[in-house]
Design an enzyme around this catalytic site. Structure first.
Site, PDB file in Angstrom:
ATOM      1  N   LYS A   1       1.077  -1.082   0.100  1.00 22.74           N
ATOM      2  CA  LYS A   1      -0.151  -0.484   0.008  1.00 22.74           C
ATOM      3  C   LYS A   1       0.832   1.197   0.452  1.00 22.74           C
ATOM      4  CE  LYS A   1      -2.274  -0.459   3.173  1.00 22.74           C
ATOM      5  NZ  LYS A   1      -1.877  -1.782   3.920  1.00 22.74           N
TER       6      LYS A   1
ATOM      7  N   THR B   1       4.155   1.653  -1.198  1.00 21.72           N
ATOM      8  CA  THR B   1       4.926   1.288  -1.841  1.00 21.72           C
ATOM      9  C   THR B   1       3.874   2.081  -2.922  1.00 21.72           C
ATOM     10  OG1 THR B   1       4.000  -0.752  -2.676  1.00 21.72           O
ATOM     11  CG2 THR B   1       6.782   0.280  -1.613  1.00 21.72           C
TER      12      THR B   1
ATOM     13  N   ARG C   1       1.540   8.097   7.100  1.00 22.21           N
ATOM     14  CA  ARG C   1       1.681   7.922   8.281  1.00 22.21           C
ATOM     15  C   ARG C   1       2.895   8.194   8.565  1.00 22.21           C
ATOM     16  NH1 ARG C   1      -1.280   2.471   8.908  1.00 22.21           N
ATOM     17  NH2 ARG C   1      -0.452   2.746   7.074  1.00 22.21           N
TER      18      ARG C   1
ATOM     19  N   LYS D   1       9.403  -5.548  11.343  1.00 21.98           N
ATOM     20  CA  LYS D   1       8.862  -5.825  10.479  1.00 21.98           C
ATOM     21  C   LYS D   1       9.514  -4.494   9.582  1.00 21.98           C
ATOM     22  CE  LYS D   1       4.399  -2.191   9.984  1.00 21.98           C
ATOM     23  NZ  LYS D   1       5.337  -1.049   9.614  1.00 21.98           N
TER      24      LYS D   1
ATOM     25  N   ALA E   1      -3.368   0.535  13.129  1.00 22.73           N
ATOM     26  CA  ALA E   1      -5.228   0.794  12.834  1.00 22.73           C
ATOM     27  C   ALA E   1      -6.298  -0.005  13.293  1.00 22.73           C
ATOM     28  CB  ALA E   1      -5.123  -0.247  11.230  1.00 22.73           C
TER      29      ALA E   1
ATOM     30  N   PHE F   1      -4.333  -1.802   7.199  1.00 19.34           N
ATOM     31  CA  PHE F   1      -4.559  -2.703   6.663  1.00 19.34           C
ATOM     32  C   PHE F   1      -5.361  -2.710   5.743  1.00 19.34           C
ATOM     33  CE2 PHE F   1      -5.111  -3.327  11.803  1.00 19.34           C
ATOM     34  CZ  PHE F   1      -3.575  -2.771  11.586  1.00 19.34           C
TER      35      PHE F   1
ATOM     36  N   PHE G   1       4.732  -8.768  -9.065  1.00 17.42           N
ATOM     37  CA  PHE G   1       6.173  -9.317  -8.716  1.00 17.42           C
ATOM     38  C   PHE G   1       6.300 -10.172 -10.014  1.00 17.42           C
ATOM     39  CE2 PHE G   1       4.622  -9.080  -4.619  1.00 17.42           C
ATOM     40  CZ  PHE G   1       5.787  -8.866  -4.000  1.00 17.42           C
TER      41      PHE G   1
ATOM     42  N   TRP H   1       7.695  -0.383  -7.949  1.00 19.89           N
ATOM     43  CA  TRP H   1       9.141  -0.564  -7.028  1.00 19.89           C
ATOM     44  C   TRP H   1       9.738  -0.681  -7.574  1.00 19.89           C
ATOM     45  CZ3 TRP H   1      12.531  -4.487  -6.396  1.00 19.89           C
ATOM     46  CH2 TRP H   1      12.820  -4.429  -4.730  1.00 19.89           C
TER      47      TRP H   1
END
Lengths: 556, 556
Positions: free
Chosen positions: B71, B73, B94, B105, B273, B301, B381, B409
């Site tokens: 999300k 990126t 954020r 993470k 969230a 999320f 991908f 990406w």
């Protein structure tokens, strides 16, 4: 009478780039934090290494009393006065702790017309250095507990973790706690507690580190606890030193601000003066000495604790040799040392003053033992009587020391011109021959006895057998060469806060000793030492707020 | 393949003043924090109030899987692409939490060529906002305990203090503890615990406040605990609201940074969230809408939690009306929703993809219920097969929704041009007619049932009697009009993290409800919700450190 906050707000600060230019720092070396604060690039700092040119003046004080002495205002006023006289001067101060701002003590940016600004910023989050230190401290704690949680390969004894958590807050409820409760997935229950951030060894390490590599090496040496068989486990064993250094990387760059008169000031680091050494960072002081002709800096508490640690810990660690020393006193405080109650200080009392001036005289003598010429700064109050002032000057003259009346609180730098001239004369005479009080090769107990004998004038040092055994263990571990950092009351030469003046025949009782292996000193705890203050019945925080323009009110 | 950190380091960032100029912010409105970060003066922010001109695009996602969706990126790539197309675009994100950087993470500044920078700064202390929030949270705690210590005039019940302490650290040992131990002078023993700072109500309040006055009012309404007779005691009763607002004053100014392609980005605030609403600050989003033609922002999320809260909590609270919605999905993640194990995701499996695409389809339908046009961003991908992509596009076409393949990406903004064009078309069509899911006048339980029925497609909501009574009490206290913030697993539409895809017939069990009176919502806790993460067996912190040049290594 205008409050400190009102004076601070009425002042027009210069863009920090202008201050940097005055200090000889190129704009390109600044990392601005808003318009009036900047960090100085570590690249520039590194490039200055070894280019020392300035003389170092320490501002210290008599044993503090509730009457107040004004070390920080004197440091600022002296710096302003020297700059006004054309001596390129850098002021080096400690950063204030956030916690006490919400209690009773208030901020620590000076007062009256001798202040550094922006006052609200410096007193609250400033450039985030203390938050970074808090984070680094608590990352280590989290990693220690996490290590035990996941199998405890290093064999740490959960009952012997000496590393405590930290918060920059006055919060007595965090002093003693049991954490890790709630079952197997919540950690390992054990006793712990929080110290205020300025009492963390990370703070001491931060302030003694010469650069990032030294910082990380010192962090790695910090001891977090013991195994069951008595082996020390370090932050490096926990593999926390790298991440802690990363958290502290930006913080280690010194902060540049200004006085209300536009003198440059490096405000950086601020360890406790009891369980740590109580001075601003080595990085800032060393940088200041490469930029200015004179660096004026202060040490915490009175000269028995603050100056002694500045000289025996900071200066020996960083290879600094101060050139002169200013001891700050007030007529009011000296009368308290002479037995006058705070409520009676407005009354002229030359006899009490003569009784109390012995406190000042002993500090003056003591500084001589370090080879430092001394000037006494008499920080003026309106209630001071001419005869009282004369009595102090007479007592000092008997010691060959000048006592100069200063009015920088009311008048700014102009009120410290005489003091500045006296300091200049001492510096020009070049009579300093700094030497630490004791040799690094002395056994730890002997170092402690030397401080007690020469500085506190104690008749005896009581070192209980278990404490002596611990000192011997530190020596066996290879820490015999470090200095001793005494944690005792700041109010007296003795360990009893009620013995004012210049007590003799007292006993210094050593309750315990702790090794700050990263900072590089042994702490000798002599008396109850508070490492997490509490809030008073009516905390200052209740009166702090924002006015309609969004300005902070109630900070003092 | 270059790592995110290597790409970030290789990029040349522009001086933040240049970025501000691009965004229409005058240099005089900047408070620089170093050369590449700045806070935007609250005066400038206030002056912009009411000058909305831009359209608001929300980036949300399918239910997250271990395969990753991207999300952040996509938000960055879309912003870069829109700017490259000549649409003046502001990205609103954020702020990352410090704690997870040391766990597993990693940071939260995007990835590949779709990143905001300076990466290390943003991921570590950034401009100190979270430290300010931590301080404000813990000042309130200290004042609550201090109040009880000094006589407890308000009659707080030490067993009923709901206000917890906070730290921006992953530290499971702090979850449950007993503090105030050590005797009468050390405080009042009671149970407490620390949440990670992003889970603090102060963070939620900070992100929903429209200005300083609203911030202080919300802080004052926060409930810290109950008296023995069940009265709520607030931060205002404790007189902490002013000092907390003072601590947060500078933090409330939004932070300006840039993407690797020089798009301006406001990175400000970052609440959890689950127990909070999971979006960046209202102040930043609102400011962005006055400066840019398009604001692209993200919610935490999947869309069931993040978008629903963005729309029903943030937008209703701040009076925002979004114009379009982007839902991010990946072929790999959709195959996981179709039952494929993570290890098998490299294999083409159109059947699994068709089984899993129902998750995406339901989110698309759900966004329609808010009156929002949707574009699906398929984050590419290398393993994605043409047939798999076609299958998603086909499924979306059946819903009248475009699914656009993106390669931001790998390619930065250029890889999101098609997505940007699709979004532009939707904005140009002006088909949005935003309305929240439910009316503020509905009873709290009905709001919860509406979310469960319309968004989660649950067959039933289980509200135990004590929970229903508590909801009734909130309504009696005047909090019936607030939205409901559901804390449940993010991995499924249901409360069971294992039920992937688009489950039906499930039951939403409400374990407890909490009133966040300052933030202005009721939290419905449906399942185990972690508000203080732990560190893994091998924390990332062990590999973080400084290289010889003093650069931070091991952050990802």
């Amino acid at each position: 009478m205008a409050t400190d906050l009102e004076i601070a707000r009425a002042a027009t600060l210069l863009p920090i780039g202008d201050i940097a230019a005055r200090a000889g720092i190129p704009e390109s070396a600044l990392q601005p934090y808003g318009r009036y604060k900047a960090k100085i690039d570590s690249g520039f700092v590194a490039g200055q290494a070894g280019a020392k040119r300035g003389k170092l003046v320490l501002v210290t004080g008599i044993n503090p009393t509730p009457a107040g002495e004004g070390k920080t205002t004197t440091t600022i006023g002296l710096g302003d006065a020297l700059n006004a006289l054309g001596t390129r001067t850098m002021i080096c101060l400690r950063e204030p702790s956030l916690g006490p701002c919400f209690g009773v003590k208030g901020g620590a940016t000076g007062g009256g017309r001798a202040q550094v600004g922006p006052m609200e910023d410096i007193n609250l989050h400033f450039t985030g250095d203390f938050h970074a230190i808090t984070s680094a401290n608590n990352l280590l704690s989290a990693m220690v507990d996490n290590h035990m949680y996941w199998g405890n390969e290093l064999g740490l004894d959960p009952r012997r973790i000496s590393w405590r958590r930290a918060l920059d807050m006055n919060d007595r409820n965090l002093r003693d706690l049991v954490l890790g409760l709630g079952g197997a997935s919540q950690g390992i229950p054990r006793e712990d507690g929080f110290d205020i951030t300025v009492a963390s060894e990370v703070m001491a390490v931060f302030c003694l580190a010469t650069d990032l590599a030294d910082l990380q090496a010192r962090l790695g040496r910090m001891i977090v606890g013991q195994t069951r068989d008595g082996r020390s486990v370090t932050a490096r064993d926990i593999k926390a030193d790298g991440a802690m250094a990363a958290l502290l990387r930006d913080a280690l760059a010194p902060n540049l601000v200004q006085t209300l008169e536009g003198s440059p000031a490096l405000v950086h680091g601020g360890p406790f003066a009891n369980i740590a050494h109580g001075c601003n960072s080595v990085v800032a002081t060393t940088l200041g000495l490469t930029l200015a002709d004179v660096v004026v800096t202060e040490a915490g508490f009175g000269a028995d604790l603050g100056a002694e640690k500045f000289l025996d810990i900071k200066c020996t660690s960083a290879g600094l040799a101060p050139d002169a020393c200013v001891i700050v006193a007030t007529i009011r405080a000296l009368k308290m040392h002479g037995g006058v109650a705070k409520s009676d200080l407005g009354r002229e009392d030359v006899a009490a003053l003569r009784r109390g001036v012995v406190n000042l005289a002993r500090h003056v003598e003591n500084m001589g033992k370090f080879g430092l010429p001394v000037v006494v700064a008499l920080n003026a109050f309106t209630t001071d009587a001419g005869e009282e002032i004369a009595a102090v000057q007479e007592a000092m003259a008997a010691l060959g020391t000048e006592a100069v009346l200063c009015t920088h609180w009311a008048d700014g730098g102009a009120g410290a011109t005489d003091l500045a001239c006296a300091v200049q004369r001492r510096l020009a005479a070049g009579s300093a021959s700094f030497a630490p009080l004791y040799d690094a090769a002395l056994p730890l107990a002997e170092k402690l006895r030397t401080i007690a004998r020469e500085i506190y004038r104690a008749a005896e040092v009581q070192i209980p057998e278990p404490v002596a055994a611990r000192l011997a263990r530190f020596e066996a571990q290879g820490f015999g060469h470090v200095p001793v950092c005494v944690a005792k009351t700041q109010y007296s030469f003795s360990a009893d806060p009620k013995r004012l003046g210049a007590p003799v025949g007292h006993v210094l009782p050593v309750r315990e000793v702790r090794l700050s292996a990263g900072a590089g000193f042994v702490v000798a705890v002599c008396g109850e030492i508070m490492t997490m203050p509490g809030l008073p019945r009516r905390p200052a925080a209740e009166s702090i707020g924002l006015d309609a323009a969004g300005r902070i009110e109630g900070l003092f």
